[in-house]
Design a protein around this motif. Structure first.
Motif, short mmCIF file in Angstrom:
data_model
loop_
_atom_site.label_atom_id
_atom_site.label_comp_id
_atom_site.label_asym_id
_atom_site.label_seq_id
_atom_site.Cartn_x
_atom_site.Cartn_y
_atom_site.Cartn_z
N MET A 1 -6.50 -14.62 -31.03
CA MET A 1 -5.54 -13.54 -31.30
C MET A 1 -5.40 -12.67 -30.06
O MET A 1 -6.39 -12.26 -29.47
CB MET A 1 -6.05 -12.70 -32.49
N PRO A 2 -4.15 -12.38 -29.64
CA PRO A 2 -3.97 -11.55 -28.44
C PRO A 2 -4.46 -10.12 -28.69
O PRO A 2 -4.58 -9.67 -29.83
CB PRO A 2 -2.46 -11.59 -28.21
N ARG A 3 -4.74 -9.43 -27.59
CA ARG A 3 -5.29 -8.08 -27.66
C ARG A 3 -4.70 -7.24 -26.54
O ARG A 3 -4.47 -7.73 -25.43
CB ARG A 3 -6.81 -8.14 -27.54
N VAL A 4 -4.44 -5.97 -26.83
CA VAL A 4 -3.99 -5.03 -25.81
C VAL A 4 -4.93 -3.84 -25.83
O VAL A 4 -5.36 -3.39 -26.90
CB VAL A 4 -2.52 -4.60 -26.06
N VAL A 5 -5.32 -3.37 -24.66
CA VAL A 5 -6.22 -2.24 -24.56
C VAL A 5 -5.39 -0.96 -24.40
O VAL A 5 -4.64 -0.82 -23.44
CB VAL A 5 -7.21 -2.40 -23.39
N LEU A 6 -5.54 -0.05 -25.34
CA LEU A 6 -4.80 1.20 -25.35
C LEU A 6 -5.75 2.35 -25.06
O LEU A 6 -6.95 2.15 -24.84
CB LEU A 6 -4.11 1.38 -26.71
N SER A 7 -5.24 3.56 -25.04
CA SER A 7 -6.05 4.71 -24.66
C SER A 7 -7.24 4.93 -25.58
O SER A 7 -8.28 5.41 -25.15
CB SER A 7 -5.19 5.98 -24.63
N SER A 8 -7.10 4.56 -26.87
CA SER A 8 -8.19 4.76 -27.83
C SER A 8 -9.11 3.56 -27.95
O SER A 8 -10.18 3.66 -28.55
CB SER A 8 -7.61 5.10 -29.21
N GLY A 9 -8.69 2.41 -27.41
CA GLY A 9 -9.50 1.21 -27.51
C GLY A 9 -8.64 -0.02 -27.67
O GLY A 9 -7.40 0.04 -27.63
#
Length: 285
Positions: free
Chosen positions: A1-9
């Motif tokens: 599953m793809p994942r993106v890292v955002l400011s909260s995690g």
């Protein structure tokens, strides 16, 4: 599953891909994109994007200082849409209604329309029967206790709890998957507790609701006629709140309309999308 890292995690997501109009789906607590597993296959010609937001069903914990209040998670959803470069998005919510607060955050510039399916609204955050669960989550060790109680069939199937969210009943393997992350991880339980207790008082929620009138794009409100969590009168009231809102009621369904009436919901959704300029894109054979 793809994942993106955002400011909260990190946020995991599913993306069906394709060149069709983009639909972004929200989910409830502690659910994930499987909440829409019966509907997405019926949406041929659309690109469906399903983030797993940090409401307890997520696999990777957020940063300890992450804002997981209602508006905090709404901001995270807006950041997710921006990070993936999604434009002219149709935002589809069910159960959790906090995605509407993108309007308050000024992060609705990429939202072309909204579909609000039997979701929290006005001062119904969290919904009536879920308020007791929120209180449990606010007590040290409360989320751990909740995950254990949800293993007991009579509690899991209670009509005053998760058992009342679907007339057909959510399969055990699906519900097991929803609760698995919080069962295994203390950090996920921390995140779930922050979200579950992150709604403000009724006066604040009602003031926020009034500001949603600023959203001037099409809004479809889909309400279930046998819902134990979302008051029946909130459907027409929500449709009247938005300048371009309209209401469709679906019979023989509780809160989880995607579970109880997926075919009818998909047809209703596609009709609305086409009427408002989001035609499906089909590749030539």
């Amino acid at each position: 599953m793809p994942r993106v890292v955002l400011s909260s995690g990190p946020v995991d997501y599913r993306d069906t891909g394709g060149e069709g109009p983009v639909l972004v789906f929200g989910h409830g607590l502690p659910m994930n994109g499987s909440q829409w597993r019966k509907v997405v296959p019926l949406l041929d010609g659309y690109r469906c994007v399903l983030p797993t937001l940090p409401m307890g069903g997520h696999r990777q914990p957020m940063r300890p200082d992450a804002d997981l209040s209602q508006r905090g998670v709404a901001r995270l959803l807006g950041e997710f849409i921006e990070a993936l470069g999604l434009r002219r998005v149709s935002l589809v919510l069910n159960d959790w209604g906090g995605g509407q607060f993108l309007v308050l955050e000024g992060q609705d510039q990429h939202i072309a329309r909204m579909v609000l399916v039997a979701c929290e609204a006005f001062d119904n955050f969290p919904p009536g029967p879920a308020k007791a669960m929120a209180r449990v989550c606010g007590v040290p060790g409360g989320v751990w206790l909740l995950t254990r109680l949800m293993r007991v069939p009579v509690i899991r199937r209670s009509r005053r709890g998760y058992g009342g969210m679907s007339l057909r009943g959510v399969p055990d393997d699906v519900m097991d998957d929803w609760f698995a992350p919080a069962t295994r991880s203390r950090a996920i339980r921390r995140d779930l507790a922050k979200f579950a207790t992150g709604a403000p008082d009724s006066r604040t929620l009602l003031a926020w609701s009034e500001r949603l009138r600023d959203f001037d794009r099409p809004v479809l409100v889909v309400w279930a006629t046998k819902d134990r969590l979302m008051p029946r009168e909130h459907g027409p009231r929500l449709a009247q709140l938005y300048p371009r809102g309209r209401l469709v009621e679906i019979a023989d369904s509780s809160t989880l309309v995607p579970e109880d009436q997926p075919e009818l919901l998909a047809r209703t959704l596609v009709d609305f999308l086409i009427e408002t300029g989001a035609e499906p894109v089909h590749r030539d054979c």
